[in-house]
Design an enzyme around this catalytic site. Structure first.
Site, PDB file in Angstrom:
ATOM      1  N   ASP A  51       0.869  -1.175   0.000  1.00 45.06           N
ATOM      2  CA  ASP A  51       0.000   0.000   0.000  1.00 45.06           C
ATOM      3  C   ASP A  51       0.906   1.225   0.000  1.00 45.06           C
ATOM      4  O   ASP A  51       1.652   1.453   0.956  1.00 45.06           O
ATOM      5  CB  ASP A  51      -0.892  -0.013   1.240  1.00 45.06           C
ATOM      6  CG  ASP A  51      -1.938   1.098   1.228  1.00 45.06           C
ATOM      7  OD1 ASP A  51      -1.690   2.150   0.598  1.00 45.06           O
ATOM      8  OD2 ASP A  51      -2.992   0.926   1.858  1.00 45.06           O
ATOM      9  N   TYR A 142     -11.117  15.482  -5.556  1.00 43.24           N
ATOM     10  CA  TYR A 142     -10.302  14.648  -6.446  1.00 43.24           C
ATOM     11  C   TYR A 142      -9.536  15.523  -7.431  1.00 43.24           C
ATOM     12  O   TYR A 142      -8.326  15.358  -7.634  1.00 43.24           O
ATOM     13  CB  TYR A 142     -11.214  13.675  -7.201  1.00 43.24           C
ATOM     14  CG  TYR A 142     -10.520  12.893  -8.297  1.00 43.24           C
ATOM     15  CD1 TYR A 142      -9.697  11.820  -7.993  1.00 43.24           C
ATOM     16  CD2 TYR A 142     -10.716  13.219  -9.639  1.00 43.24           C
ATOM     17  CE1 TYR A 142      -9.071  11.093  -9.002  1.00 43.24           C
ATOM     18  CE2 TYR A 142     -10.110  12.502 -10.649  1.00 43.24           C
ATOM     19  CZ  TYR A 142      -9.284  11.435 -10.327  1.00 43.24           C
ATOM     20  OH  TYR A 142      -8.666  10.725 -11.320  1.00 43.24           O
TER      21      TYR A 142
END
Length: 252
Positions: A51, A142
């Site tokens: 990750d 975003y």
């Protein structure tokens, strides 16, 4: 190559493997990474289930790459996530996740790889978005992370250019993937989406991968600091709806 297990990242990883490159596939899910590299020669790829938001992840990826292949020529930062956001219901946890995946992990990876890339006079391709160039519905957060990536790419292109390191970004629009398929299954949404796309179809990961291959290659040796839309003409529009083409109506 981060985000290599799914979507655009998987398409890019496969494209590089098909061209005979040695590829380090990085992503959170080992099974997805192995599927992406299923047809590749074992000698030419390395699977790293990591990750990229974890502390030290970037340093681990670069160290493992150098240990396995001895050099780093191309860094593709493709890991990303998107969450619809409305300002009245926006929370800190959503912002932290968007920023950690889309921006902070890219910065950490660029910082960890700058030295090895200087040694090879290599290059970076970050996967951004047309949402980082213009506003989008329910996407202000975003878009903000992707806009930051774009400016970071341009600044690093200036800083690293004297060392022979090129830094560019590819900005796709809506692209077929596991994360977008549910929206594409909505016939009304798909109709409205295609009305915004000059080429009349949704992008595939392979569309993006072909451009990444070019930008990362010596053929693009004089391109740096570029944010390249790969969007079927989406960003060419002023937002005016497509003219109606009624039977018998002259639309020329």
């Amino acid at each position: 190559m981060t985000g290599a297990g799914t979507g655009i990242g998987r398409g890019i990883a496969r494209a590089f493997l098909e061209q005979g490159a040695s590829v380090v596939l990085v992503g959170r899910t080992e099974a997805s990474l192995r599927e992406a590299a299923a047809e590749a020669d074992a000698e030419h790829h390395l699977i790293l289930p990591i990750d990229m938001t974890d502390d030290g992840a970037a340093l681990t990826v670069v160290a493992e790459t150098l240990d396995r292949f001895g050099r780093l020529d191309v860094l593709v930062a493709s890991a990303g996530t998107s969450v619809p956001s409305r300002i009245d219901a926006f929370d800190d946890a959503t912002w932290e996740r968007l920023r950690a995946v889309n921006l902070d992990s890219v910065l950490a990876l660029l910082r960890a790889s700058a030295g090895p890339l200087r040694e090879t006079r290599g290059n970076v391709v970050a996967i951004s978005s047309v949402a980082g160039m213009r506003g989008d519905w329910d996407g202000f957060a975003y878009g903000a992370t992707k806009a930051a990536v774009n400016v970071m790419v341009q600044g690093l292109a200036l800083d690293l250019g004297a060392d022979g390191v090129r830094v560019n970004a590819i900005a796709p629009a809506f692209t077929v993937s596991r994360l977008t398929q549910d929206r594409l299954d909505d016939a009304r949404f798909k109709e409205r989406l295609l009305d915004r796309v000059a080429l009349g179809r949704v992008a595939t990961p392979e569309d993006i991968a072909r451009v990444v291959l070019f930008v990362a290659s010596p053929d693009a040796g004089y391109i740096t600091g570029a944010i390249i839309p790969v969007d079927g003409g989406t960003s060419a529009s002023s937002g005016t709806p497509r003219p109606l083409r009624l039977p018998g109506r002259n639309t020329t």
